[in-house]
Scaffold this active site. Structure first.
Site, PDB file in Angstrom:
ATOM      1  N   HIS A 115      -6.774   2.307   0.573  1.00 40.78           N
ATOM      2  CA  HIS A 115      -7.653   3.280   1.222  1.00 40.78           C
ATOM      3  C   HIS A 115      -7.157   4.708   0.990  1.00 40.78           C
ATOM      4  CE1 HIS A 115      -9.501   0.157   4.224  1.00 40.78           C
ATOM      5  NE2 HIS A 115     -10.015   0.086   3.023  1.00 40.78           N
TER       6      HIS A 115
ATOM      7  N   ASP B 255      -6.878   7.368   2.649  1.00 40.09           N
ATOM      8  CA  ASP B 255      -6.024   8.065   3.613  1.00 40.09           C
ATOM      9  C   ASP B 255      -4.582   7.531   3.601  1.00 40.09           C
ATOM     10  OD1 ASP B 255      -7.175   5.706   4.702  1.00 40.09           O
ATOM     11  OD2 ASP B 255      -6.738   6.352   6.744  1.00 40.09           O
ATOM     12  N   HIS B 256      -4.313   6.561   2.742  1.00 39.48           N
ATOM     13  CA  HIS B 256      -2.945   6.053   2.568  1.00 39.48           C
ATOM     14  C   HIS B 256      -2.438   6.249   1.135  1.00 39.48           C
ATOM     15  CE1 HIS B 256      -2.761   3.835   6.473  1.00 39.48           C
ATOM     16  NE2 HIS B 256      -4.064   3.962   6.331  1.00 39.48           N
TER      17      HIS B 256
ATOM     18  N   HIS C 294      -1.289   4.602  11.645  1.00 36.77           N
ATOM     19  CA  HIS C 294      -2.121   5.556  12.394  1.00 36.77           C
ATOM     20  C   HIS C 294      -1.587   5.758  13.808  1.00 36.77           C
ATOM     21  CE1 HIS C 294      -5.615   5.874   9.619  1.00 36.77           C
ATOM     22  NE2 HIS C 294      -5.251   4.645   9.272  1.00 36.77           N
TER      23      HIS C 294
ATOM     24  N   ASP D  26      -1.985  -0.670   8.081  1.00 37.29           N
ATOM     25  CA  ASP D  26      -3.100  -0.894   9.000  1.00 37.29           C
ATOM     26  C   ASP D  26      -3.238  -2.364   9.373  1.00 37.29           C
ATOM     27  OD1 ASP D  26      -3.507   1.789   8.753  1.00 37.29           O
ATOM     28  OD2 ASP D  26      -5.524   1.667   7.923  1.00 37.29           O
TER      29      ASP D  26
ATOM     30  N   HIS E 248      -1.839  -0.031   1.242  1.00 30.37           N
ATOM     31  CA  HIS E 248      -3.152  -0.472   0.768  1.00 30.37           C
ATOM     32  C   HIS E 248      -3.888   0.692   0.119  1.00 30.37           C
ATOM     33  CE1 HIS E 248      -3.880   0.996   4.847  1.00 30.37           C
ATOM     34  NE2 HIS E 248      -5.182   0.983   4.663  1.00 30.37           N
TER      35      HIS E 248
ATOM     36  N   HIS F  51      -7.106  -6.556   6.539  1.00 33.02           N
ATOM     37  CA  HIS F  51      -7.677  -5.208   6.601  1.00 33.02           C
ATOM     38  C   HIS F  51      -8.208  -4.844   5.215  1.00 33.02           C
ATOM     39  CE1 HIS F  51      -8.226  -1.113   7.991  1.00 33.02           C
ATOM     40  NE2 HIS F  51      -7.554  -0.672   6.941  1.00 33.02           N
TER      41      HIS F  51
END
Length: 282
Positions: A56, A58-59, A173, A134, A54, A110
């Site tokens: 975001h 942090d990915h 995570h 996530d 996805h 998400h």
């Protein structure tokens, strides 16, 4: 098929999946390019593609730099917001990287464009692997930022929950201890929750990852996969599985983390708005 688990940022995982006969590799959620390329060199493999679950930061934040450093790199994902995207994939689409087969599994909730990746090798005795981003965590599930409880219920039961039970779960995570503390609140008599939590705490103390789990295990201790069980219905006061899931997610969102002394510099940075550019990307 060899999976390298790579810890990055505060609690994220990115993965390098290596096709051992050709020494080609694909990365999943390549957030930190420098770290990924160090491992690519160490393993002596060629990075062919990036699969992004996805958008975001942090990915996906490493995609542009990787695309610049690795000409011809293919970047797969289901959301136009993913940086450096070259191949937009759809639900049930299959990809092939040497002997590695990938089925794309669309799991919106998400984020509205979240994609999980199910990987296997034909004829291999090894269990298949699910890279769940996530959507599904060890002992938990992702927050419903852009979707509904109905969507997450379909994701967890009809799409991911229907995969072979021996499937290894590689999530986005490291939040297993936190998830299982909540699971214990929900099911204080569940012996599997107690055992898994004790194991996860020990791994945490030794700074070791708790991934992968297996889908079969998740059904024994993950409350979000146990919404039809009596203790879960008793805890939520609901009987409809979607309502149980919705209530569980709200309870988890409000579940108090252990109190920690805030870092004074971090608090000042928040006050001054220094984190805003990162938070806005999410």
């Amino acid at each position: 098929m060899k999976v390298k688990v790579i810890s990055v940022l505060e609690d994220n995982y990115m993965y390098l999946v290596i096709e051992e006969s050709t020494r080609d590799a694909v990365a999943v959620d390549a957030a930190v390019p420098k770290r990924l390329l160090e491992i690519v060199r160490k393993e002596d493999v060629v990075l062919r593609a990036v699969l992004t679950t996805h958008h975001h930061w942090d990915h996906a934040r490493g995609n542009e730099e990787l695309a610049r450093l690795c000409p011809g790199l293919r970047v797969y994902g289901a959301d136009e917001r993913i940086g450096a995207l070259t191949h937009k994939v759809t639900h049930d689409q299959e990809l092939t990287f040497g002997a590695i087969r990938v089925r794309c599994l669309f799991t919106p909730c998400h984020t509205s464009g979240h994609m999980c990746y199910f990987m296997w090798e034909d004829g291999s005795p090894d269990a298949p692997a699910l890279f769940s981003g996530d959507t599904l965590f060890v002992g938990g599930c992702g927050k419903f930022f852009e979707g509904t409880a109905e969507q997450m219920y379909a994701n967890l039961t009809q799409i991911l929950g229907a995969l072979p039970k021996e499937t290894k779960v590689f999530c986005g995570h490291e939040c297993t201890v936190r998830n299982l503390k909540f699971a214990l609140k929900v099911e204080p008599e569940n012996e599997m929750v107690k055992k898994k939590l004790a194991w996860a705490k020990q791994r945490d103390d030794e700074d070791l990852p708790t991934v992968p789990s297996t889908l079969q295990e998740e059904f024994l201790y993950n409350p979000f996969l146990r919404v039809t069980e009596e203790p879960l219905q008793k805890f939520t006061g609901k009987t409809d599985p979607v309502e149980v899931l919705r209530t569980l997610r709200t309870e988890k969102d409000n579940f108090k983390k252990p109190k920690e002394r805030p870092n004074p510099q971090a608090m000042l940075a928040f006050d001054w708005g220094l984190f805003n550019p990162f938070l806005e990307k999410k």
